[in-house]
Design an enzyme around this catalytic site. Structure first.
Site, PDB file in Angstrom:
ATOM      1  N   ASN A   1     -64.244 -88.933 -28.455  1.00  0.00           N
ATOM      2  CA  ASN A   1     -65.505 -89.188 -27.756  1.00  0.00           C
ATOM      3  C   ASN A   1     -65.577 -90.692 -27.500  1.00  0.00           C
ATOM      4  O   ASN A   1     -65.775 -91.470 -28.432  1.00  0.00           O
ATOM      5  CB  ASN A   1     -66.673 -88.715 -28.645  1.00  0.00           C
TER       6      ASN A   1
ATOM      7  N   LYS B   1     -67.782 -92.293 -25.828  1.00  0.00           N
ATOM      8  CA  LYS B   1     -69.171 -92.777 -25.730  1.00  0.00           C
ATOM      9  C   LYS B   1     -69.330 -93.699 -24.513  1.00  0.00           C
ATOM     10  O   LYS B   1     -68.706 -93.475 -23.483  1.00  0.00           O
ATOM     11  CB  LYS B   1     -69.586 -93.472 -27.027  1.00  0.00           C
TER      12      LYS B   1
ATOM     13  N   HIS C   1     -74.827 -83.964 -29.609  1.00  0.00           N
ATOM     14  CA  HIS C   1     -74.349 -85.086 -30.437  1.00  0.00           C
ATOM     15  C   HIS C   1     -75.557 -85.765 -31.077  1.00  0.00           C
ATOM     16  O   HIS C   1     -76.633 -85.847 -30.472  1.00  0.00           O
ATOM     17  CB  HIS C   1     -73.579 -86.079 -29.556  1.00  0.00           C
TER      18      HIS C   1
ATOM     19  N   GLU D   1     -76.322 -88.735 -31.454  1.00  0.00           N
ATOM     20  CA  GLU D   1     -76.893 -89.842 -30.663  1.00  0.00           C
ATOM     21  C   GLU D   1     -77.823 -89.293 -29.576  1.00  0.00           C
ATOM     22  O   GLU D   1     -78.844 -89.896 -29.247  1.00  0.00           O
ATOM     23  CB  GLU D   1     -75.761 -90.705 -30.075  1.00  0.00           C
TER      24      GLU D   1
ATOM     25  N   GLU E   1     -70.893 -82.868 -37.864  1.00  0.00           N
ATOM     26  CA  GLU E   1     -70.899 -84.329 -37.883  1.00  0.00           C
ATOM     27  C   GLU E   1     -72.072 -84.827 -38.726  1.00  0.00           C
ATOM     28  O   GLU E   1     -73.192 -84.957 -38.205  1.00  0.00           O
ATOM     29  CB  GLU E   1     -71.033 -84.877 -36.461  1.00  0.00           C
TER      30      GLU E   1
ATOM     31  N   GLY F   1     -69.903 -93.462 -37.184  1.00  0.00           N
ATOM     32  CA  GLY F   1     -69.867 -94.885 -36.849  1.00  0.00           C
ATOM     33  C   GLY F   1     -70.207 -95.797 -38.017  1.00  0.00           C
ATOM     34  O   GLY F   1     -70.441 -96.987 -37.839  1.00  0.00           O
TER      35      GLY F   1
ATOM     36  N   SER G   1     -66.387 -90.894 -38.807  1.00  0.00           N
ATOM     37  CA  SER G   1     -65.444 -91.898 -39.307  1.00  0.00           C
ATOM     38  C   SER G   1     -64.066 -91.327 -39.657  1.00  0.00           C
ATOM     39  O   SER G   1     -63.473 -91.694 -40.672  1.00  0.00           O
ATOM     40  CB  SER G   1     -66.056 -92.652 -40.487  1.00  0.00           C
TER      41      SER G   1
HETATM   42  C1  PEP Z   1     -68.767 -89.380 -33.024  1.00  0.00           C
HETATM   43  O1  PEP Z   1     -69.360 -90.146 -32.300  1.00  0.00           O
HETATM   44  O2  PEP Z   1     -68.766 -88.179 -32.749  1.00  0.00           O
HETATM   45  C2  PEP Z   1     -68.089 -89.910 -34.202  1.00  0.00           C
HETATM   46  C3  PEP Z   1     -67.675 -89.074 -35.103  1.00  0.00           C
HETATM   47  O3  PEP Z   1     -67.948 -91.288 -34.270  1.00  0.00           O
HETATM   48  P1  PEP Z   1     -67.072 -92.109 -35.359  1.00  0.00           P
HETATM   49  O4  PEP Z   1     -65.715 -91.457 -35.407  1.00  0.00           O
HETATM   50  O5  PEP Z   1     -67.016 -93.503 -34.827  1.00  0.00           O
HETATM   51  O6  PEP Z   1     -67.787 -91.995 -36.663  1.00  0.00           O
END
Ligand code: PEP
Length: 251
Positions: A10, A12, A96, A98, A168, A174, A214
């Site tokens: 992703n 973003k 997601h 976000e 997630e 992040g 992460s």
């Molecule tokens: C994501 O945005 O779906 C995500 C898992 O980000 P990160 O890997 O940076 O934690």
């Protein structure tokens, strides 16, 4: 039943069109070295067409980072499933954290987006996850059950069988904090049990449940070794060739 692992990136709101094309080319070539796994890339909307042209002769799936519920109409800022199909998009990230936290998308809207995606032939990558407060209050399972039931409202077993679910945990996105492999497996096992209760065994066994939060080159192998972890949804580490190539090449 064996589920083909899915490694999803992703991107973003990062990368220019030229940067997205270059990165996608390299990663699609890396992904094509494998028969036993699938790779998905989700660039920003503006890069979808160019990335599609760059990787259309590869096996890598192109994804959008969201999708509208309607086919067309007065929905400023939205992009529909038929429009996405038109530029080679096969999958879309929906729900997601976000989108939920920053843009106020709720379970009902996410459910509509899932229906819009499926109606237009796009595979949803449906994201669910608890916040740190919810985990500390031991609400994780309850929150996930609520998000899953609401997001999948009015979906038939056949529709659910076509989807990917992404667990997630919000506290791991992040932040550099990853759920331990045991924590992730526990939740993935729980999600599969929920699918088993709500749908047929065939569905519960077919749906890929990918982990996001992460994921990095140094933790991907341990996560991928878990029975109910069928892939990874990767943010930060998907933005650099070396790190995402290593994740694609998980052992
Ligand atoms: C994501 O945005 O779906 C995500 C898992 O980000 P990160 O890997 O940076 O934690």
């Amino acid at each position: 039943m064996s589920r083909k692992p899915l490694i999803a990136g992703n991107w973003k709101m990062h990368l220019s069109v030229a940067q997205a094309v270059e990165l996608a080319r390299g990663l699609a070539a890396e992904a094509d070295k494998h028969q036993d796994r699938e790779v998905m890339l989700a660039p920003a909307f503006i890069a979808l067409d160019a990335v599609h042209k760059a990787i259309s002769d590869s096996k890598t799936f192109l994804a959008a980072q969201n999708v509208a519920w309607a086919e067309e109409g007065a929905f400023t800022g939205e992009v529909s499933a038929p429009m996405l199909r038109d530029v080679g998009v096969a999958m879309a990230i929906i729900g997601h954290s976000e989108r939920r936290q920053i843009f106020g998308e709720d379970d009902a809207m996410i459910n509509r987006r899932i229906h819009g995606a499926l109606a237009g032939g796009i595979i949803p990558v449906f994201c669910i996850g608890e916040t740190l407060e919810q985990r500390e209050a031991e609400q994780t399972f309850k929150v996930l059950e609520g998000q899953l039931s609401a997001g999948l409202a009015d979906c038939t077993a056949e529709m659910v069988a076509r989807m990917v679910i992404a667990y997630e945990p919000v506290w791991a996105i992040g932040t550099g904090k990853t759920a331990s492999k045991e924590q992730a497996q526990e939740v993935h096992g729980y999600i599969r049990q929920l699918l088993l209760q709500k749908y047929e065994k065939k569905v519960a066994e077919a749906v890929r449940i990918v982990y996001g939060g992460s994921v990095k080159p140094d933790n991907v192998d341990a996560l991928m070794a878990q029975a109910d972890i069928d892939g990874a949804l990767v943010g930060g580490a998907a933005l650099k060739f070396e790190s995402f190539a290593r994740i694609i090449n998980f052992k």
